[in-house]
Scaffold this active site. Structure first.
Site, PDB file in Angstrom:
ATOM      1  N   TYR A 149     -56.403 -43.444  16.460  1.00  0.00           N
ATOM      2  CA  TYR A 149     -57.337 -42.968  17.476  1.00  0.00           C
ATOM      3  C   TYR A 149     -56.723 -42.148  18.606  1.00  0.00           C
ATOM      4  O   TYR A 149     -57.450 -41.478  19.340  1.00  0.00           O
ATOM      5  CB  TYR A 149     -58.112 -44.165  18.029  1.00  0.00           C
ATOM      6  CG  TYR A 149     -58.951 -44.807  16.944  1.00  0.00           C
ATOM      7  CD1 TYR A 149     -60.190 -44.283  16.606  1.00  0.00           C
ATOM      8  CD2 TYR A 149     -58.475 -45.881  16.210  1.00  0.00           C
ATOM      9  CE1 TYR A 149     -60.953 -44.826  15.583  1.00  0.00           C
ATOM     10  CE2 TYR A 149     -59.227 -46.439  15.187  1.00  0.00           C
ATOM     11  CZ  TYR A 149     -60.471 -45.902  14.873  1.00  0.00           C
ATOM     12  OH  TYR A 149     -61.210 -46.434  13.847  1.00  0.00           O
ATOM     13  N   TYR A 432     -65.468 -55.614  19.191  1.00  0.00           N
ATOM     14  CA  TYR A 432     -66.742 -54.946  18.937  1.00  0.00           C
ATOM     15  C   TYR A 432     -66.541 -53.806  17.974  1.00  0.00           C
ATOM     16  O   TYR A 432     -65.411 -53.465  17.632  1.00  0.00           O
ATOM     17  CB  TYR A 432     -67.396 -54.477  20.238  1.00  0.00           C
ATOM     18  CG  TYR A 432     -66.651 -53.415  21.028  1.00  0.00           C
ATOM     19  CD1 TYR A 432     -66.898 -52.055  20.805  1.00  0.00           C
ATOM     20  CD2 TYR A 432     -65.734 -53.758  22.018  1.00  0.00           C
ATOM     21  CE1 TYR A 432     -66.247 -51.078  21.542  1.00  0.00           C
ATOM     22  CE2 TYR A 432     -65.080 -52.800  22.760  1.00  0.00           C
ATOM     23  CZ  TYR A 432     -65.334 -51.468  22.523  1.00  0.00           C
ATOM     24  OH  TYR A 432     -64.690 -50.498  23.255  1.00  0.00           O
TER      25      TYR A 432
END
Length: 432
Positions: A149, A432
């Site tokens: 990322y 999450y």
């Protein structure tokens, strides 16, 4: 706060993928076939077992609250598996002095049959363009593969700690408390975890709002849980009768020893007394040799609550990753612990945060952030990842300077730390 469900797919990513005979579209949350295909593809991507019909039915309610995107083969029939998935929603992110809306990204998968086709790039960049277009200042995610990322401007910003304790060796040297610890049924545990998280999440930078399915899973109530009856729960009730802390845990027998290891799946508290009492319960539990818990703040006081600190292994690691999209909106949403007047030059290959910005904060902690001419002399030169790292207050600008991630004088880097760092370490206590 922006409703992500109203945001269309990014046309740039849609065009790029269409050129490769792939369809990039929103999943129809009202379609049984689309919902089942998305959930099964997501499970496959994360190496989970194929969900049962009961699990799919239970997960539909959560899926309906999120913006679900799939990539499909051209002319794929209804109900076909997407070859890639992602979903998102806008949630409040606690920052020093308040909150900011964050575009939360989850369920990122690409099928093993479709690697090296630019799909992941278009998924992630598409999410960032959608978020920026919707006026959301920050994007965030938790990651299973930490090397992916950074290329999209994300950076580790909210570290967490894994704690492993040799209970007999560590002992206990913490304070006495006036309240009591009591066992609770799983249904009560789920409700307590939810309510306490909503209270506690405003106490530390880095937390986001929870959701029912998260607490059901931790409490052992979710459909398809592998060992629901093994989940136990306790809570701390203070002298006035208020619930101030709760803990979900399981015990696993150590072969041939008549003892067990305790794995704490979630520990939350709103007072120091509650935290100490729950730690004491864990460390003094009969027949427990080792206590293990993850996603604790890096400044957890556990090492100062025991007799022998060498019985405690506290290992920090990356957990919450952030990505600034709108520099003035993000920086002005938080407060600062010390006055600051600096010009940042931010480098962003994707363009969202690119530019020069002056941040001026006063004695009250609030800040004014304005764009300045890109030719102006900058006090700090850094990439969007470095700025995203220090944003929540958990990463040192001085350390980033030493690593070559931030270019500034020693004095300026120290001034950034004085202003950006938080008194309590940031925390993101859930995935999450």
């Amino acid at each position: 706060m922006t409703d992500a469900l109203t945001v269309p797919v990014d046309p740039v990513s849609a065009g790029r993928l269409a050129a490769k005979n792939l369809v990039y579209r929103l999943v129809d949350n009202g379609s049984d076939a689309d919902t089942e295909a998305f959930l099964r593809a997501e499970a496959r991507g994360f190496l989970d077992a194929d969900p049962t019909p009961e699990q799919i039915a239970a997960d539909r309610a959560l899926l309906a609250t999120r913006r679900n995107v799939g990539v499909f083969e051209e002319n794929a029939p209804d109900g076909a598996f997407p070859v890639a998935t992602v979903n998102s929603w806008v949630t409040p992110l606690t920052v020093p002095g308040g909150e900011v809306g964050m575009w939360a990204i989850s369920a990122v998968t690409v099928s093993g049959t479709h690697r090296r086709r630019g799909i992941a790039r278009n998924l992630l960049e598409g999410e960032l363009r959608a978020a920026a277009g919707a006026g959301v200042a920050v994007a965030g995610l938790t990651v299973s593969e930490a090397t992916i990322y950074e290329r999209y401007g994300f950076a580790s910003a909210i570290p967490a700690a894994k704690v492993s304790i040799d209970a007999p060796r560590a002992g206990w040297n913490g304070p006495a408390t006036d309240g009591r610890v009591e066992y609770v049924e799983r249904e009560t545990l789920q409700k307590d975890l939810s309510a306490l998280h909503e209270q506690a999440r405003t106490q530390r930078s880095g937390q986001i709002a929870g959701w029912d399915a998260r607490w059901e899973r931790i409490a052992g109530l979710s459909v398809g849980h592998t060992a629901p009856r093994a989940v136990r729960g306790v809570r701390y009730v203070d002298a006035d009768g208020a619930v101030r802390g709760a803990m979900a845990y399981t015990l696993k027998e150590v072969a041939g020893s008549f003892r067990a290891d305790m794995e704490i799946h979630h520990l939350t508290s709103t007072t120091t007394d509650a935290l100490a009492a729950l730690w004491r319960f864990a460390l003094q539990h009969d027949l427990v040799s080792k206590v293990v818990v993850d996603l604790r703040p890096t400044d957890d006081p556990i090492t100062w609550l025991v007799t022998d600190q060498r019985g405690v292994d506290l290992t920090p690691h990356d957990h919450g990753w952030l990505r600034l999209l709108d520099v003035p909106a993000a920086l002005s949403a938080r407060t600062y612990r010390a006055p600051l007047d600096v010009v940042f030059r931010v480098e962003d290959p994707l363009g969202f945060a690119e530019g020069s910005w002056r941040l001026t904060s006063g004695a009250d902690g609030t800040a004014d952030v304005t764009r300045v001419d890109d030719g102006a002399e900058a006090d700090v030169i850094l990439g969007v990842g470095a700025l995203s790292s220090i944003y929540a207050g958990g990463v040192s600008a001085v350390r980033l300077r030493a690593a070559g991630r931030l270019h500034a004088s020693t004095e300026t880097a120290a001034a950034l730390d004085d202003a950006f760092r938080t008194a309590d370490a940031p925390l993101l206590g859930i995935w999450y």
